[in-house]
Design an enzyme around this catalytic site. Structure first.
Site, PDB file in Angstrom:
ATOM      1  NE  ARG A   1       5.266 -13.374   0.188  1.00 52.30           N
ATOM      2  CZ  ARG A   1       5.090 -12.092  -0.063  1.00 52.30           C
ATOM      3  NH1 ARG A   1       6.080 -11.343  -0.492  1.00 52.30           N
ATOM      4  NH2 ARG A   1       3.918 -11.514   0.131  1.00 52.30           N
TER       5      ARG A   1
ATOM      6  CG  HIS B   1      -4.388 -10.626  -4.696  1.00 53.93           C
ATOM      7  ND1 HIS B   1      -4.968 -10.264  -3.504  1.00 53.93           N
ATOM      8  CD2 HIS B   1      -3.419  -9.709  -4.950  1.00 53.93           C
ATOM      9  CE1 HIS B   1      -4.386  -9.153  -3.058  1.00 53.93           C
ATOM     10  NE2 HIS B   1      -3.442  -8.805  -3.915  1.00 53.93           N
TER      11      HIS B   1
ATOM     12  CG  ASP C   1      -2.592 -16.527  -0.401  1.00 51.07           C
ATOM     13  OD1 ASP C   1      -3.444 -15.699  -0.794  1.00 51.07           O
ATOM     14  OD2 ASP C   1      -1.769 -16.278   0.512  1.00 51.07           O
TER      15      ASP C   1
ATOM     16  N   GLY D   1       6.224  -2.869   5.335  1.00 53.49           N
ATOM     17  CA  GLY D   1       5.126  -2.526   4.417  1.00 53.49           C
ATOM     18  C   GLY D   1       5.607  -2.470   2.979  1.00 53.49           C
TER      19      GLY D   1
ATOM     20  N   GLY E   1       5.999  -5.221   0.898  1.00 52.32           N
ATOM     21  CA  GLY E   1       5.593  -6.354   0.066  1.00 52.32           C
ATOM     22  C   GLY E   1       6.542  -7.535   0.143  1.00 52.32           C
TER      23      GLY E   1
ATOM     24  CB  SER F   1       6.441 -11.556   3.925  1.00 52.97           C
ATOM     25  OG  SER F   1       5.361 -11.865   3.148  1.00 52.97           O
ATOM     26  CB  SER F   2       8.518  -6.792   7.140  1.00 51.29           C
ATOM     27  OG  SER F   2       7.334  -6.045   6.970  1.00 51.29           O
TER      28      SER F   2
ATOM     29  CG  ASP G   1       2.765 -13.352   2.923  1.00 47.24           C
ATOM     30  OD1 ASP G   1       2.831 -13.690   1.724  1.00 47.24           O
ATOM     31  OD2 ASP G   1       2.197 -12.317   3.310  1.00 47.24           O
TER      32      ASP G   1
ATOM     33  CE1 TYR H   1      -4.208 -10.090   0.585  1.00 47.34           C
ATOM     34  CE2 TYR H   1      -5.916 -10.688   2.161  1.00 47.34           C
ATOM     35  CZ  TYR H   1      -4.843 -11.041   1.362  1.00 47.34           C
ATOM     36  OH  TYR H   1      -4.408 -12.348   1.348  1.00 47.34           O
TER      37      TYR H   1
HETATM   38  C1  GLA Z   1      -0.402 -10.659   1.102  1.00 45.70           C
HETATM   39  C2  GLA Z   1      -1.045 -11.796   1.908  1.00 45.70           C
HETATM   40  C3  GLA Z   1      -0.839 -13.137   1.198  1.00 45.70           C
HETATM   41  C4  GLA Z   1      -1.253 -13.077  -0.266  1.00 45.70           C
HETATM   42  C5  GLA Z   1      -0.651 -11.848  -0.945  1.00 45.70           C
HETATM   43  C6  GLA Z   1      -1.170 -11.660  -2.350  1.00 45.70           C
HETATM   44  O1  GLA Z   1       0.985 -10.798   1.098  1.00 45.70           O
HETATM   45  O2  GLA Z   1      -0.510 -11.862   3.212  1.00 45.70           O
HETATM   46  O3  GLA Z   1      -1.545 -14.150   1.895  1.00 45.70           O
HETATM   47  O4  GLA Z   1      -2.640 -13.093  -0.402  1.00 45.70           O
HETATM   48  O5  GLA Z   1      -0.893 -10.656  -0.233  1.00 45.70           O
HETATM   49  O6  GLA Z   1      -0.776 -12.714  -3.146  1.00 45.70           O
END
Ligand code: GLA
Length: 326
Positions: A14, A21, A23, A108, A110, A112-113, A161, A209
């Site tokens: 996705r 930041h 969710d 890695g 960004g 969502s692998s 994600d 995070y």
């Molecule tokens: C990562 C986390 C998500 C979200 C994003 C930032 O992808 O897995 O849950 O917090 O960072 O929006």
């Protein structure tokens, strides 16, 4: 499904258009699925283990025993091991499996692998149970995979994600209210294109995070739930650092709402402007960008058909998402 029948599960990553930041404090996010995938291919076996071969990362054997699955210390295999262990914990009779894993998602990066890998594992595991009565709806499936990720990595990630991947559709953005888990599909008009560009490998993302999540919890102790807070509430926070963190979250929720309306009303300049503003807020107030990501965004904004650009996902590297005039 017959024991020797081949199973193929393909799950997209996705890219988040806006709403980062937010969710993990029950806010709003607006991701869309991308055209890159993680694919698991293989056959069920009667052995009490999963044997997975990754195209790029070697092979691993995961025992079908909740505690032993979690004891796996091969980094990439902790995701499927986490999912399998969560499935066993809720009583699903997951069978043995022998398969390969391939992905066209940057690892890695960004996009969502890891969530795509978790959802693919979960779909294979569900197919393996032979039970017609495995009823996990989209939200339950996403939450199971979110728990798996939390346990596997120790990172307290939110639901965006996993939930955006299970409920997303190509050509649509998925607005998720992370306090009610309501999902609303928002069409992406033909006049614009959503693109992503990989800029840099993420660094420090996990520890930073966790620190941001802890800062948000501290803010909520002072002013109550962030997803209900106003800019006025933010001004009451004494600590300058926490005030900046809260300001990002509160203004970002407003931008997600405004962006969805602007996109639906075909006000594309406004939509692009909101994305760029979101980047500046992440960079200045939330401090999850890097000089390299900032420079990439500024340089993209100089291209004539670019309406807006921002870092996407957890930050500290990864991808930039771009809204472009088609
Ligand atoms: C990562 C986390 C998500 C979200 C994003 C930032 O992808 O897995 O849950 O917090 O960072 O929006």
């Amino acid at each position: 499904m017959r024991a020797d029948e081949q199973i193929v599960v393909r799950v997209p990553g996705r890219v988040n258009l806006i709403g980062d930041h937010t969710d993990y404090t029950g806010g709003l996010v607006l991701p869309t699925v991308v055209d890159s995938y993680t694919t698991i291919t293989g056959r069920f076996t009667d052995r009490n283990e999963w044997h997975l071969v990754s195209e790029t990362h070697g092979e691993v054997t995961i025992p079908l025993d909740q505690a032993r699955a979690l004891a796996i210390d091969v980094d990439w295999a902790r995701y499927p091991a986490g999912v399998i262990s969560e499935m066993l914990r809720i009583g699903l009779a997951v069978r043995g499996f022998d398969g390969t894993v391939a992905t066209s998602l940057p690892i890695g990066g960004g996009l969502s692998s890891s969530a795509a890998f978790e959802i693919a594992t979960a779909r294979v595991a569900i197919a393996s149970t032979r039970a017609a009565d495995v009823v996990l709806d989209d939200l339950e499936l996403a939450q199971l995979c979110q728990r798996a990720e939390n346990v596997a990595t120790g990172v307290p990630c939110g639901i965006m994600d996993q939930l955006s991947i299970v409920s997303g559709q190509r050509g649509w953005a998925t607005m998720i209210d992370c306090s009610t888990f309501d999902v609303t599909l928002v069409p992406i008009p033909d006049e614009v294109r959503v693109e992503h560009r990989f800029i840099a490998q993420r660094a420090l993302a996990e520890s930073e995070y966790g620190e941001r999540v802890a800062q948000c919890r501290a803010i909520e102790e002072m002013i109550g739930p962030l997803h209900q807070a106003t800019e006025h509430d933010v001004e009451r926070i004494e600590s300058e650092l926490l005030r900046r963190r809260a300001r990002h979250v509160v203004t970002e929720n407003g931008r997600v709402r405004a962006f969805a309306v602007a996109l639906s009303d075909h006000r594309f300049d406004e939509a692009g402007r909101l994305m760029t503003e979101s980047h500046h807020s992440l960079s200045r107030d939330y401090a999850t960008s890097t000089p390299v990501m900032d420079a990439a965004v500024e340089s993209l904004l100089c291209e004539p058909d670019v309406l807006g650009a921002r870092m996407t996902g957890g930050g500290f590297g990864g991808c930039v998402v771009i809204l472009r005039r088609a």
